[in-house]
Scaffold this active site. Structure first.
Site, PDB file in Angstrom:
ATOM      1  N   GLY A  94       0.843  -1.196   0.000  1.00 49.53           N
ATOM      2  CA  GLY A  94       0.000   0.000   0.000  1.00 49.53           C
ATOM      3  C   GLY A  94       0.871   1.236   0.000  1.00 49.53           C
ATOM      4  O   GLY A  94       2.064   1.182   0.329  1.00 49.53           O
ATOM      5  N   SER A  98       2.260   5.025   1.068  1.00 44.75           N
ATOM      6  CA  SER A  98       2.614   5.673   2.332  1.00 44.75           C
ATOM      7  C   SER A  98       1.359   6.219   3.010  1.00 44.75           C
ATOM      8  O   SER A  98       0.469   6.759   2.350  1.00 44.75           O
ATOM      9  CB  SER A  98       3.592   6.820   2.033  1.00 44.75           C
ATOM     10  N   SER A  99       1.282   6.069   4.327  1.00 45.71           N
ATOM     11  CA  SER A  99       0.158   6.555   5.139  1.00 45.71           C
ATOM     12  C   SER A  99      -1.176   5.889   4.809  1.00 45.71           C
ATOM     13  O   SER A  99      -2.237   6.416   5.160  1.00 45.71           O
ATOM     14  CB  SER A  99      -0.002   8.083   5.037  1.00 45.71           C
ATOM     15  N   GLY A 130      -1.861   2.979   6.092  1.00 51.49           N
ATOM     16  CA  GLY A 130      -2.223   2.270   7.314  1.00 51.49           C
ATOM     17  C   GLY A 130      -1.606   0.885   7.477  1.00 51.49           C
ATOM     18  O   GLY A 130      -2.066   0.097   8.303  1.00 51.49           O
ATOM     19  N   LYS A 131      -0.543   0.604   6.716  1.00 55.27           N
ATOM     20  CA  LYS A 131       0.064  -0.734   6.776  1.00 55.27           C
ATOM     21  C   LYS A 131       0.628  -1.080   8.161  1.00 55.27           C
ATOM     22  O   LYS A 131       0.401  -2.173   8.665  1.00 55.27           O
ATOM     23  CB  LYS A 131       1.217  -0.828   5.749  1.00 55.27           C
ATOM     24  N   SER A 132       1.359  -0.145   8.761  1.00 54.39           N
ATOM     25  CA  SER A 132       2.028  -0.460  10.035  1.00 54.39           C
ATOM     26  C   SER A 132       1.030  -0.791  11.132  1.00 54.39           C
ATOM     27  O   SER A 132       1.256  -1.704  11.932  1.00 54.39           O
ATOM     28  CB  SER A 132       2.901   0.710  10.484  1.00 54.39           C
ATOM     29  N   ASP A 190      10.341   0.215   5.917  1.00 53.70           N
ATOM     30  CA  ASP A 190      10.894   1.102   6.945  1.00 53.70           C
ATOM     31  C   ASP A 190      12.087   0.462   7.648  1.00 53.70           C
ATOM     32  O   ASP A 190      13.117   1.113   7.847  1.00 53.70           O
ATOM     33  CB  ASP A 190       9.824   1.465   7.989  1.00 53.70           C
TER      34      ASP A 190
END
Lengths: 173, 173, 173, 173
Positions: A6, A8-9, A11-13, A33
């Site tokens: 997905g 950036s931003s 919501g993967k993390s 990351d």
């Protein structure tokens, strides 16, 4: 192995942390990351490494690509050696990025997950996070899913990370 | 491949960052900190995972060991695939920990580095860092070098990380 | 109130954490890092805010100065209200920076502490930290102590933070 | 001055960063997190300081209260000295916590903001963040708004932080 892709931003993390919480077995997590953190600082903003432009653009060079290829093989080896692994990645090359993983994965069973987010919402979350260059979410959103095939697609625009993680976990049987 | 072994707060991370700076080629870094970050939070303070006691003791269980073994193989695969890798580790098992790496490394050329630090100095730095349980440095110092064989030994008590890194780099030829 | 002044990477933060550990009473800590964190991100790299140049230079503008003046008064108020406060600062303006604090402090008893570090050593530690722009330590070292008067001066080049903190603490008696 | 009050994981920090982005003037931000960071580590988990229980409970003691009172006065002084300040707090004491601020604020104009979030959603976000003790959100939710009066109330359950921030900013007119 689970691979989330997905922008950036998107919501993967948050989904990864929820997956590690809801899945009964212990799953290790790696991703773009942690890979960038493992690079020497001098490759950050080096043309051969990874350059973050002021407008949110990200470009990577030959040194980055060579190290990333070795890293990918290593992560696959961990999974073959018995570790459950969830990877979160940003397929800047779309289908070509997926093919790079597939070549390394061989016949290793993998659950492919799309993490979608409405670009305006992702841009708003980028401001709320405060640790990403504004514009990154908007620039990556149209690229990362092009031609990529998935087993399951989740959308964080109106769904919490935990609910997305439960949907993904239920696909592991 | 370069493997640094030393107790908590002996100065490994600083040396690794200096190595990444002074070595002309790009080197990736992995270590016990990045491995613990990759674990699910529920393995932190779980008997099967890794438990940090209030007195600085650290104990690990079966889940930790199994994932660590897979991780070790993966890191070695990255090096075999062409990535230069510097690992910082804490050999809580002394010689047995080195043997675990050796089995995974096979014939891969590896530079073994001891990172020493006077225990009282390490304990003082532990307080100055503020992010480690007091006592960890003192408890690990007598254990980690027992029976371990090295190519080079550095001591951060009176020598800056950068100077230690330059000594290590000069051994790579 | 205790005010530490020293260049970037001279070791102020480590001394502050050790002071908080060795002093029997609870001391609050504030400093230029926590102040910069309190600023809106848009003042980072804005001419009116604070600009970090690629060569380690730091320049600040009118918005920064106005907010810093208000912040200084607030920190002094906390001390007048009974809180023990240790501040770490970088007197980019030398004696003028100290005068700015003195005006705000009035008759509040203050221990002035110089934190010295050999510039080559500070530059080496800057590389080992990995989170500061190389060059910052070298550029600030000749500026920050010009014309500043101290109650005690410590030097982290060959002395651990904890030992420096103990020397400072013994002056409070 | 703007004061946001809401339970842990209700979304205060994201709203603060968005406020700093959307408001044309520069606003400084302080809050319970930056205050706890300023405390000596030995007050974390000391009965006189702040204790985080394994079940998400938080209790504070006399040393904490005394330092917090001084800190509150200092933050108000910054605002009186001309700095625009946005504070995010957790009113564990409900109306009594608001009264503590009011006494310090005197006649300083203040915009009071409630940050609501459905407790189940906050608990899910707590897992996704991974850096808070599970249970903290659920325990604080029923306490923090009891008897507190507001100028505006926002709810992050179905509304992005940026949208909440825009609503708050429009009230400053």
């Amino acid at each position: 192995m689970i691979i989330l892709n997905g922008a950036s931003s998107s919501g993967k993390s948050g989904i990864v942390r929820c997956l590690q919480s809801v899945l009964p077995d212990p799953w290790l997590t790696f991703g773009c990351d942690s890979f960038v953190d493992a690079l020497p600082k001098k490759l950050w903003s080096s043309p051969g490494g990874i350059v973050f432009d002021d407008d949110g653009g990200v470009s990577v060079g030959d040194d980055f690509r060579a190290l990333e290829a070795a890293w990918t093989q290593g992560v696959v080896t961990m999974a073959r050696a018995g570790a459950r692994i969830v990877v979160d990645d940003v397929f800047l090359g779309g289908a070509a990025s997926q093919q790079r993983w597939r070549t390394a994965l061989g016949d290793l069973p993998t659950l492919w997950v799309a993490v979608h987010c409405d670009p305006a919402t992702a841009a708003a979350r980028e401001i709320a996070r405060g640790d990403r260059t504004p514009g990154m979410a908007a620039r990556q959103a149209p690229l990362v899913h092009q031609g990529v095939a998935y087993d399951i697609e989740v959308d964080t625009t109106h769904t919490e990370s935990l609910t997305c993680a439960q949907a993904i976990a239920s696909r592991l049987g």
